[in-house]
Write an enzyme that holds these catalytic residues in place. Structure first.
Site, PDB file in Angstrom:
ATOM      1  N   PRO A 181       1.042  -1.246  -0.160  1.00 55.60           N
ATOM      2  CA  PRO A 181      -0.174  -0.065   0.401  1.00 55.60           C
ATOM      3  C   PRO A 181       0.931   1.514   0.208  1.00 55.60           C
ATOM      4  O   PRO A 181       0.512   2.397   0.099  1.00 55.60           O
ATOM      5  CB  PRO A 181      -1.090  -0.078   1.666  1.00 55.60           C
ATOM      6  CG  PRO A 181      -0.310  -1.064   2.241  1.00 55.60           C
ATOM      7  CD  PRO A 181       0.676  -1.704   1.497  1.00 55.60           C
ATOM      8  N   GLU A 186       2.793  -8.275   8.911  1.00 55.52           N
ATOM      9  CA  GLU A 186       2.958  -6.845   8.831  1.00 55.52           C
ATOM     10  C   GLU A 186       4.169  -5.818   7.574  1.00 55.52           C
ATOM     11  O   GLU A 186       3.709  -5.367   7.160  1.00 55.52           O
ATOM     12  CB  GLU A 186       3.424  -6.479  10.118  1.00 55.52           C
ATOM     13  CG  GLU A 186       2.533  -6.168  10.877  1.00 55.52           C
ATOM     14  CD  GLU A 186       2.402  -5.275  11.205  1.00 55.52           C
ATOM     15  OE1 GLU A 186       2.042  -4.159  10.045  1.00 55.52           O
ATOM     16  OE2 GLU A 186       0.597  -5.654  11.385  1.00 55.52           O
ATOM     17  N   ARG A 229      -4.011  -8.137 -20.157  1.00 53.76           N
ATOM     18  CA  ARG A 229      -4.660  -7.441 -21.725  1.00 53.76           C
ATOM     19  C   ARG A 229      -4.408  -6.680 -22.394  1.00 53.76           C
ATOM     20  O   ARG A 229      -4.764  -6.388 -23.177  1.00 53.76           O
ATOM     21  CB  ARG A 229      -6.204  -7.011 -20.988  1.00 53.76           C
ATOM     22  CG  ARG A 229      -5.736  -5.825 -20.229  1.00 53.76           C
ATOM     23  CD  ARG A 229      -7.667  -5.635 -19.451  1.00 53.76           C
ATOM     24  NE  ARG A 229      -8.521  -5.395 -20.113  1.00 53.76           N
ATOM     25  CZ  ARG A 229      -8.905  -4.177 -20.755  1.00 53.76           C
ATOM     26  NH1 ARG A 229      -8.262  -3.552 -20.390  1.00 53.76           N
ATOM     27  NH2 ARG A 229     -10.106  -4.322 -21.787  1.00 53.76           N
ATOM     28  N   ASP A 248     -10.562   1.810 -23.859  1.00 53.02           N
ATOM     29  CA  ASP A 248     -10.636   1.847 -22.618  1.00 53.02           C
ATOM     30  C   ASP A 248     -10.140   3.731 -22.647  1.00 53.02           C
ATOM     31  O   ASP A 248      -9.599   3.929 -22.430  1.00 53.02           O
ATOM     32  CB  ASP A 248      -9.853   0.662 -22.404  1.00 53.02           C
ATOM     33  CG  ASP A 248     -10.982  -0.642 -22.490  1.00 53.02           C
ATOM     34  OD1 ASP A 248     -11.627  -0.339 -23.110  1.00 53.02           O
ATOM     35  OD2 ASP A 248      -9.612  -1.564 -22.713  1.00 53.02           O
TER      36      ASP A 248
END
Ligand code: SAM
Length: 256
Positions: A89, A116, A154, A169
């Site tokens: 993150p 962690e 993709r 897209d």
């Protein structure tokens, strides 16, 4: 060009479903993308196969051991010289532009953390790119790795058919994509926009670009600020703004 992806994970079995079906499953069967899953636990040397330990300094949670990770990575590196991407993150948020750059490579190594996360010394010595899938915290890097693999795979040549091209897209040209319609022509008294039935290619393209601009203006105006617009596109955007303003005035939404 094929892409080889080696994934280091404590839970290789999590990948089976999402990466075996539909478009990505087909791309794997065709050899366009090759995914090798490595269980980090297989690189332990002790009889309990320990992959984590308590943090120095105390505190909650466990930290993934650098020696085990290094052994796993050194082994994978014998065949894969691609960048080591740690899903975390704390990394840069995955965006279409970053996915395009990764799709141009021939090899990638993905590291999924757990608990962690990983020992800082391993991160400093081995990790080339840190990638997040958004500002929230998951229990492990497996889902983020699958998101990254799907997003990158993709874009590889031959994965999407021409009828399913990624070039239109959202984000590929810096805008959100226009809305889509299919049969029936009337659904719950709502008609398909007549221009889409006209067969006039030029008008359909213009309508799509205009609706793409309208959608981007409504939902992600930041995207419009972050790119230069050609004169034509800028004029179309001004039309959209005026139409939207008229619409709001008609609906009595504009305060006098
Ligand atoms: N303690 C870490 C922190 O606060 O930054 C979070 C650890 S998280 C519980 C466990 C693992 O899940 C991470 O090492 C990472 O591999 C993965 N992870 C969690 N959220 C993620 C996200 N948004 N993007 C990418 N990976 C994520």
């Amino acid at each position: 060009m094929a892409l080889d992806i080696d994934v280091l994970t404590l839970f290789p079995e999590m990948f089976a479903g999402p990466l075996s079906h539909s478009i990505i499953g087909r791309a794997r069967n065709q050899g366009i993308v090759q995914i090798s899953l490595w269980n980090i636990r297989d690189f332990t040397l002790d009889k309990h196969r320990i992959v984590d330990d308590t943090p120095y300094g105390g505190g909650p949670g466990m930290v993934m051991k650098p020696d085990v990770l290094a052994r796993a990575l050194d082994f994978i590196r014998l065949d894969n010289s691609g960048p080591v991407i740690y899903l975390t993150p704390q990394g840069q948020t995955l965006a279409q532009s970053a996915a395009s750059k990764l799709a141009a490579k021939s090899q990638l190594i993905l590291l999924c953390g757990h608990y962690e996360g990983i020992d800082e010394r391993f991160r400093a010595l081995y990790v080339d790119i840190e990638m997040s899938i958004g500002d929230y915290v998951l229990t492990g890097g497996e889902l983020p790795a699958m998101v990254l693999i799907d997003t990158v795979a993709r874009l590889l040549t031959g994965v999407l058919g021409a009828e399913d091209s990624a070039t239109e897209d959202s984000f590929s040209n810096g805008l959100l994509e226009h809305p889509h319609y299919t049969r029936p022509r009337v659904f719950r008294e709502m008609e398909v926009p007549s221009v889409l039935l006209s067969g006039h290619h030029g008008q359909i393209q213009r309508w799509r670009l205009k609706e793409s601009l309208r959608r981007t203006l409504e939902r992600r105006p930041d995207l419009l600020d972050s790119q230069p617009l050609s004169k034509d596109v800028h004029e179309l955007l001004e039309d959209v703004k005026q139409e939207d303003c008229k619409e709001r005035t008609k609906g009595g939404l504009v305060e006098q």
